[in-house]
Design a protein around this motif. Sequence first.
Motif, PDB file in Angstrom:
ATOM      1  N   ARG A 180       0.850  -1.185   0.000  1.00 21.01           N
ATOM      2  CA  ARG A 180       0.000   0.000   0.000  1.00 21.01           C
ATOM      3  C   ARG A 180       0.886   1.236   0.000  1.00 21.01           C
ATOM      4  O   ARG A 180       1.803   1.341   0.813  1.00 21.01           O
ATOM      5  CB  ARG A 180      -0.884  -0.016   1.249  1.00 21.01           C
ATOM      6  CG  ARG A 180      -1.835   1.114   1.333  1.00 21.01           C
ATOM      7  CD  ARG A 180      -2.797   0.890   2.506  1.00 21.01           C
ATOM      8  NE  ARG A 180      -3.482   2.124   2.768  1.00 21.01           N
ATOM      9  CZ  ARG A 180      -3.632   2.670   3.959  1.00 21.01           C
ATOM     10  NH1 ARG A 180      -3.177   2.052   5.018  1.00 21.01           N
ATOM     11  NH2 ARG A 180      -4.253   3.811   4.100  1.00 21.01           N
ATOM     12  N   LYS A 181       0.636   2.134  -0.934  1.00 21.03           N
ATOM     13  CA  LYS A 181       1.365   3.406  -1.015  1.00 21.03           C
ATOM     14  C   LYS A 181       0.562   4.443  -0.236  1.00 21.03           C
ATOM     15  O   LYS A 181      -0.633   4.608  -0.469  1.00 21.03           O
ATOM     16  CB  LYS A 181       1.511   3.831  -2.469  1.00 21.03           C
ATOM     17  CG  LYS A 181       2.259   5.113  -2.670  1.00 21.03           C
ATOM     18  CD  LYS A 181       2.345   5.441  -4.152  1.00 21.03           C
ATOM     19  CE  LYS A 181       3.051   6.755  -4.386  1.00 21.03           C
ATOM     20  NZ  LYS A 181       3.126   7.069  -5.816  1.00 21.03           N
ATOM     21  N   ILE A 182       1.244   5.114   0.690  1.00 22.72           N
ATOM     22  CA  ILE A 182       0.562   6.068   1.563  1.00 22.72           C
ATOM     23  C   ILE A 182       1.276   7.409   1.484  1.00 22.72           C
ATOM     24  O   ILE A 182       2.503   7.479   1.532  1.00 22.72           O
ATOM     25  CB  ILE A 182       0.574   5.590   3.026  1.00 22.72           C
ATOM     26  CG1 ILE A 182       0.095   4.147   3.127  1.00 22.72           C
ATOM     27  CG2 ILE A 182      -0.292   6.491   3.893  1.00 22.72           C
ATOM     28  CD1 ILE A 182       0.442   3.499   4.433  1.00 22.72           C
ATOM     29  N   GLU A 183       0.500   8.475   1.397  1.00 17.86           N
ATOM     30  CA  GLU A 183       1.042   9.830   1.417  1.00 17.86           C
ATOM     31  C   GLU A 183       0.751  10.419   2.800  1.00 17.86           C
ATOM     32  O   GLU A 183      -0.384  10.460   3.231  1.00 17.86           O
ATOM     33  CB  GLU A 183       0.376  10.700   0.341  1.00 17.86           C
ATOM     34  CG  GLU A 183       0.559  10.182  -1.066  1.00 17.86           C
ATOM     35  CD  GLU A 183       1.983  10.303  -1.576  1.00 17.86           C
ATOM     36  OE1 GLU A 183       2.746  11.141  -1.046  1.00 17.86           O
ATOM     37  OE2 GLU A 183       2.326   9.550  -2.492  1.00 17.86           O
TER      38      GLU A 183
ATOM     39  N   ARG B  29       0.462  -4.749   2.441  1.00 17.70           N
ATOM     40  CA  ARG B  29      -0.994  -4.619   2.554  1.00 17.70           C
ATOM     41  C   ARG B  29      -1.513  -5.735   3.451  1.00 17.70           C
ATOM     42  O   ARG B  29      -1.445  -6.899   3.119  1.00 17.70           O
ATOM     43  CB  ARG B  29      -1.664  -4.686   1.192  1.00 17.70           C
ATOM     44  CG  ARG B  29      -3.139  -4.344   1.263  1.00 17.70           C
ATOM     45  CD  ARG B  29      -3.768  -4.303  -0.102  1.00 17.70           C
ATOM     46  NE  ARG B  29      -3.465  -3.112  -0.841  1.00 17.70           N
ATOM     47  CZ  ARG B  29      -4.106  -1.942  -0.710  1.00 17.70           C
ATOM     48  NH1 ARG B  29      -5.047  -1.811   0.175  1.00 17.70           N
ATOM     49  NH2 ARG B  29      -3.775  -0.918  -1.457  1.00 17.70           N
TER      50      ARG B  29
ATOM     51  N   HIS C  25      -5.407   2.271  10.200  1.00 19.24           N
ATOM     52  CA  HIS C  25      -5.132   3.617   9.717  1.00 19.24           C
ATOM     53  C   HIS C  25      -3.904   4.131  10.459  1.00 19.24           C
ATOM     54  O   HIS C  25      -3.282   3.389  11.214  1.00 19.24           O
ATOM     55  CB  HIS C  25      -6.359   4.501   9.942  1.00 19.24           C
ATOM     56  CG  HIS C  25      -7.605   3.898   9.372  1.00 19.24           C
ATOM     57  ND1 HIS C  25      -7.852   3.824   8.024  1.00 19.24           N
ATOM     58  CD2 HIS C  25      -8.647   3.275   9.963  1.00 19.24           C
ATOM     59  CE1 HIS C  25      -8.998   3.213   7.815  1.00 19.24           C
ATOM     60  NE2 HIS C  25      -9.501   2.859   8.973  1.00 19.24           N
ATOM     61  N   HIS C  26      -3.582   5.397  10.272  1.00 17.21           N
ATOM     62  CA  HIS C  26      -2.372   5.941  10.876  1.00 17.21           C
ATOM     63  C   HIS C  26      -2.632   7.299  11.514  1.00 17.21           C
ATOM     64  O   HIS C  26      -3.481   8.048  11.039  1.00 17.21           O
ATOM     65  CB  HIS C  26      -1.269   6.103   9.828  1.00 17.21           C
ATOM     66  CG  HIS C  26      -0.956   4.840   9.116  1.00 17.21           C
ATOM     67  ND1 HIS C  26      -1.527   4.508   7.912  1.00 17.21           N
ATOM     68  CD2 HIS C  26      -0.156   3.799   9.452  1.00 17.21           C
ATOM     69  CE1 HIS C  26      -1.076   3.325   7.526  1.00 17.21           C
ATOM     70  NE2 HIS C  26      -0.243   2.876   8.439  1.00 17.21           N
TER      71      HIS C  26
ATOM     72  N   SER D 269      -8.874   5.098   2.697  1.00 19.66           N
ATOM     73  CA  SER D 269      -7.617   5.448   3.338  1.00 19.66           C
ATOM     74  C   SER D 269      -7.918   6.570   4.323  1.00 19.66           C
ATOM     75  O   SER D 269      -8.626   7.515   3.982  1.00 19.66           O
ATOM     76  CB  SER D 269      -6.608   5.913   2.284  1.00 19.66           C
ATOM     77  OG  SER D 269      -5.434   6.367   2.909  1.00 19.66           O
TER      78      SER D 269
ATOM     79  N   GLU E 243      -5.960   8.872   7.400  1.00 15.98           N
ATOM     80  CA  GLU E 243      -4.814   9.233   8.219  1.00 15.98           C
ATOM     81  C   GLU E 243      -5.202  10.429   9.079  1.00 15.98           C
ATOM     82  O   GLU E 243      -5.920  11.320   8.628  1.00 15.98           O
ATOM     83  CB  GLU E 243      -3.604   9.597   7.340  1.00 15.98           C
ATOM     84  CG  GLU E 243      -2.783   8.417   6.898  1.00 15.98           C
ATOM     85  CD  GLU E 243      -3.497   7.480   5.940  1.00 15.98           C
ATOM     86  OE1 GLU E 243      -3.539   6.273   6.235  1.00 15.98           O
ATOM     87  OE2 GLU E 243      -4.032   7.926   4.921  1.00 15.98           O
TER      88      GLU E 243
END
Length: 143
Positions: free
Chosen positions: A73-76, A87, A93-94, A130, A132
Amino acid sequence: MKKTQKISEEALKRFLRSKGLKATSDRVTLLAILKKSIKPLTIEALHTKCVSTINRATLYRNMAAMSQRDIVRKIEFRHGHAHYEFRQQEDHHHVVCVKCDRIEDVQDCSVSELIPKLSQKTNFFIQEHSLEFFGVCSSCKKI
């Protein structure tokens, strides 16, 4: 994020093949690093952790390929660069500190309960989400 259990190199190869990717030594190495990591990693962090010499262009290509196949998973995180994580099956979540960039997992989020309501209200079939949270961690708050 909980550490995932140790997985053999052969299992990683089978997993990559099951997702339609060649099981190159670089991909196996990257996937093993991500599975062991307790937090999402940047390309720079991945490059540092690689025991072999995987150049950055290869890193970017492999991460893009594994991201497209839902392996990673690519996360910004508003840091100006992407982070990557293996993944996981469970929803998480973060929370990110806007001062020191510390990242913590949020496991007990009730977003999954909101999805059916949101789907019905908007008439969207929601495939993924997603989420955050951004704030100041306790260490930075003391400063």
